[in-house]
Design an enzyme around this catalytic site. Sequence first.
Site, short mmCIF file in Angstrom:
data_model
loop_
_atom_site.label_atom_id
_atom_site.label_comp_id
_atom_site.label_asym_id
_atom_site.label_seq_id
_atom_site.Cartn_x
_atom_site.Cartn_y
_atom_site.Cartn_z
N LEU A 69 0.15 -10.75 -2.39
CA LEU A 69 0.80 -11.96 -1.89
C LEU A 69 1.01 -11.90 -0.38
CD1 LEU A 69 3.43 -12.44 -4.76
CD2 LEU A 69 1.29 -13.68 -4.40
N ARG B 225 1.69 1.35 4.58
CA ARG B 225 1.35 2.77 4.75
C ARG B 225 -0.14 3.01 5.01
NH1 ARG B 225 3.66 4.38 -0.95
NH2 ARG B 225 2.45 2.48 -1.28
N SER C 10 12.78 10.08 -13.09
CA SER C 10 13.44 11.13 -12.32
C SER C 10 14.29 10.43 -11.25
CB SER C 10 12.39 12.02 -11.65
OG SER C 10 11.72 11.30 -10.64
N TYR D 215 14.44 -11.84 -11.46
CA TYR D 215 15.42 -10.96 -12.10
C TYR D 215 16.43 -10.37 -11.11
CZ TYR D 215 11.91 -7.15 -11.24
OH TYR D 215 11.01 -6.26 -10.70
C1 HXC Z 1 7.80 6.73 -13.85
C2 HXC Z 1 6.98 7.18 -11.73
C3 HXC Z 1 5.92 6.25 -11.93
C4 HXC Z 1 5.84 5.56 -13.19
C5 HXC Z 1 5.73 7.12 -9.93
N1 HXC Z 1 6.81 7.68 -10.50
N2 HXC Z 1 5.16 6.24 -10.79
N3 HXC Z 1 7.91 7.41 -12.67
N4 HXC Z 1 6.81 5.84 -14.11
N5 HXC Z 1 4.88 4.68 -13.46
C6 HXC Z 1 7.68 8.70 -9.89
C7 HXC Z 1 6.89 9.94 -9.50
O1 HXC Z 1 6.72 10.81 -10.59
C8 HXC Z 1 7.78 10.56 -8.41
O2 HXC Z 1 8.90 11.24 -8.96
C9 HXC Z 1 8.35 9.32 -7.72
O3 HXC Z 1 8.23 8.22 -8.66
C10 HXC Z 1 7.59 8.98 -6.47
O4 HXC Z 1 6.21 8.85 -6.80
P1 HXC Z 1 5.05 8.92 -5.71
O5 HXC Z 1 3.77 8.61 -6.40
O6 HXC Z 1 5.18 10.18 -4.92
O7 HXC Z 1 5.53 7.72 -4.73
P2 HXC Z 1 4.75 6.95 -3.61
O8 HXC Z 1 3.44 7.64 -3.28
O9 HXC Z 1 5.73 6.71 -2.52
O10 HXC Z 1 4.34 5.56 -4.33
C11 HXC Z 1 5.31 4.60 -4.63
C12 HXC Z 1 5.07 3.96 -6.00
C13 HXC Z 1 3.61 3.39 -6.11
C14 HXC Z 1 6.12 2.85 -6.14
C15 HXC Z 1 5.26 4.98 -7.09
O11 HXC Z 1 3.46 2.74 -7.36
C16 HXC Z 1 3.28 2.46 -5.00
O12 HXC Z 1 2.79 2.86 -3.94
N6 HXC Z 1 3.56 1.14 -5.18
C17 HXC Z 1 3.33 0.13 -4.13
C18 HXC Z 1 2.83 -1.18 -4.66
C19 HXC Z 1 3.60 -1.75 -5.82
O13 HXC Z 1 4.35 -1.08 -6.54
N7 HXC Z 1 3.35 -3.04 -6.04
C20 HXC Z 1 3.94 -3.78 -7.15
C21 HXC Z 1 5.01 -4.66 -6.69
S1 HXC Z 1 5.25 -5.74 -8.01
P3 HXC Z 1 8.90 12.88 -9.15
O14 HXC Z 1 10.28 13.18 -9.64
O15 HXC Z 1 7.81 13.16 -10.14
O16 HXC Z 1 8.63 13.45 -7.78
C22 HXC Z 1 6.78 -6.36 -8.02
C23 HXC Z 1 6.85 -7.56 -8.94
C24 HXC Z 1 8.20 -7.93 -9.40
O17 HXC Z 1 7.66 -5.90 -7.37
C25 HXC Z 1 8.27 -9.07 -10.41
C26 HXC Z 1 7.10 -9.36 -11.28
C27 HXC Z 1 7.29 -10.52 -12.19
P1 NAP Z 2 1.24 -5.49 -3.83
O1 NAP Z 2 -0.10 -6.10 -3.52
O2 NAP Z 2 1.26 -4.17 -4.51
O3 NAP Z 2 2.05 -5.44 -2.48
C1 NAP Z 2 2.99 -4.45 -2.15
C2 NAP Z 2 2.74 -4.03 -0.72
O4 NAP Z 2 3.82 -3.17 -0.31
C3 NAP Z 2 1.44 -3.26 -0.52
O5 NAP Z 2 0.67 -3.90 0.47
C4 NAP Z 2 1.87 -1.87 -0.05
O6 NAP Z 2 0.98 -1.37 0.95
C5 NAP Z 2 3.26 -2.16 0.53
N1 NAP Z 2 4.12 -0.97 0.47
C6 NAP Z 2 4.47 -0.26 -0.63
N2 NAP Z 2 5.23 0.80 -0.29
C7 NAP Z 2 5.37 0.73 1.07
C8 NAP Z 2 6.05 1.54 2.02
N3 NAP Z 2 6.75 2.63 1.66
N4 NAP Z 2 5.98 1.19 3.32
C9 NAP Z 2 5.26 0.10 3.71
N5 NAP Z 2 4.62 -0.72 2.86
C10 NAP Z 2 4.67 -0.39 1.54
O7 NAP Z 2 2.10 -6.46 -4.76
P2 NAP Z 2 2.43 -8.03 -4.70
O8 NAP Z 2 2.42 -8.50 -6.09
O9 NAP Z 2 1.61 -8.71 -3.67
O10 NAP Z 2 3.96 -8.02 -4.22
C11 NAP Z 2 4.37 -8.57 -2.99
C12 NAP Z 2 5.84 -8.94 -3.07
O11 NAP Z 2 6.02 -9.97 -4.04
C13 NAP Z 2 6.77 -7.81 -3.48
O12 NAP Z 2 7.99 -7.92 -2.78
C14 NAP Z 2 6.99 -8.07 -4.95
O13 NAP Z 2 8.19 -7.51 -5.42
C15 NAP Z 2 7.06 -9.58 -4.92
N6 NAP Z 2 6.86 -10.24 -6.21
C16 NAP Z 2 5.63 -10.21 -6.78
C17 NAP Z 2 5.45 -10.88 -7.97
C18 NAP Z 2 4.11 -10.91 -8.66
O14 NAP Z 2 4.04 -11.39 -9.78
N7 NAP Z 2 3.04 -10.45 -8.02
C19 NAP Z 2 6.52 -11.54 -8.58
C20 NAP Z 2 7.75 -11.53 -7.94
C21 NAP Z 2 7.92 -10.88 -6.75
P3 NAP Z 2 0.66 0.20 1.16
O15 NAP Z 2 0.31 0.74 -0.17
O16 NAP Z 2 -0.43 0.19 2.19
O17 NAP Z 2 1.92 0.81 1.72
#
Ligand code: HXC
Ligand code: NAP
Length: 256
Positions: free
Chosen positions: A26, A46, A112, A154
């Site tokens: 997004l 990142r 964790s 939520y």
């Molecule tokens: C349980 C988990 C896990 C999982 C990671 N962890 N994934 N625990 N279930 N699926 C734990 C790991 O074991 C570790 O703990 C700790 O979390 C940190 O994990 P890392 O992999 O080292 O973290 P990091 O590299 O910083 O990555 C962050 C992340 C990853 C959140 C885990 O998924 C990420 O980079 N996400 C970015 C994009 C994202 O999430 N987009 C979605 C947004 S959607 P331990 O104890 O083992 O060290 C959204 C929508 C909302 O928000 C509404 C929708 C309707």
């Molecule tokens: P997404 O593509 O996974 O976007 C998440 C972004 O956050 C990635 O570009 C990631 O880039 C960045 N990010 C994660 N950890 C970071 C960190 N430590 N520092 C800097 N950047 C970081 O997911 P998305 O669905 O587009 O979500 C965008 C926003 O919309 C979020 O706030 C999410 O909660 C919200 N939202 C999404 C939905 C949905 O249905 N998609 C619904 C409600 C709300 P890097 O990995 O490069 O860091």
Amino acid sequence: MYNEPMLKDNALAGKTILVTGGGTGLGKSMSKYFLELGANVIIASRKLDVLQATADELAQATGGNILAVACDVRNYQEVENVIAQGVAKFGKIDVLLNNAAGNFISPTERLSHKAFDTVIGIVLQGTYNFTLALGKYWIDQKLKGNILSIVTTYAWTGSAYVVPSACAKAGVLAMTRSLAVEWAKYGIRSNAIAPGPFPTKGAWDRLFPEDLRGKLDPANKVPLKRVGEHQELANLAGYLVSDFSSYDRKIGEKCE
Ligand code: HXC
Ligand code: NAP
């Protein structure tokens, strides 16, 4: 109609907008629309390779000016560096879009404490880091500012199995409402958008994994029985970052 670009040409000309997490999903779609409307855009997250590929693609598609800066939103020094680089390139920053997020689906008792810290760190700490640093900059420079944060439905209700995200998004919502009042006197606006489900790889891979998709169709939770389209969100975000929603003072009237 609902998925067509809404604002008129050049609606964002002259504005510089900083989008966290602007390399994917997004954030990328909103950044593209801001560029189409004439804004300069800074994207920060990142993975520099992902950011740079997006910056190249969007610059080519829109002809706009876009800067990619690597940053972990949890690290305040890296946040300050993004702002310094953005100001050096574009002269000023007008708008902050707090969009970066981390999330995953899990029974809470299996998490964790580091897993909890990670999501709170990205969503809540990352948002207050950028908000604080840019708020200080705007107030110090006597500039008007505009903060838009992406929360989710939520944030009000809570949600099972995504508890760290629900806690963090509720915190972002509280900050949004608090600063809308506290910083109004500086001409700084504060708003949030709470989207329902919009398909992105980041969200779908983590929240609706392939094996659960049959049982957990995200469209079923939406009264209109469909998921969102990116342009719909970009239209709303474009309006909220534009001067059409500024509720501005009369010309000549000063902010204290
Ligand atoms: C349980 C988990 C896990 C999982 C990671 N962890 N994934 N625990 N279930 N699926 C734990 C790991 O074991 C570790 O703990 C700790 O979390 C940190 O994990 P890392 O992999 O080292 O973290 P990091 O590299 O910083 O990555 C962050 C992340 C990853 C959140 C885990 O998924 C990420 O980079 N996400 C970015 C994009 C994202 O999430 N987009 C979605 C947004 S959607 P331990 O104890 O083992 O060290 C959204 C929508 C909302 O928000 C509404 C929708 C309707
Ligand atoms: P997404 O593509 O996974 O976007 C998440 C972004 O956050 C990635 O570009 C990631 O880039 C960045 N990010 C994660 N950890 C970071 C960190 N430590 N520092 C800097 N950047 C970081 O997911 P998305 O669905 O587009 O979500 C965008 C926003 O919309 C979020 O706030 C999410 O909660 C919200 N939202 C999404 C939905 C949905 O249905 N998609 C619904 C409600 C709300 P890097 O990995 O490069 O860091």
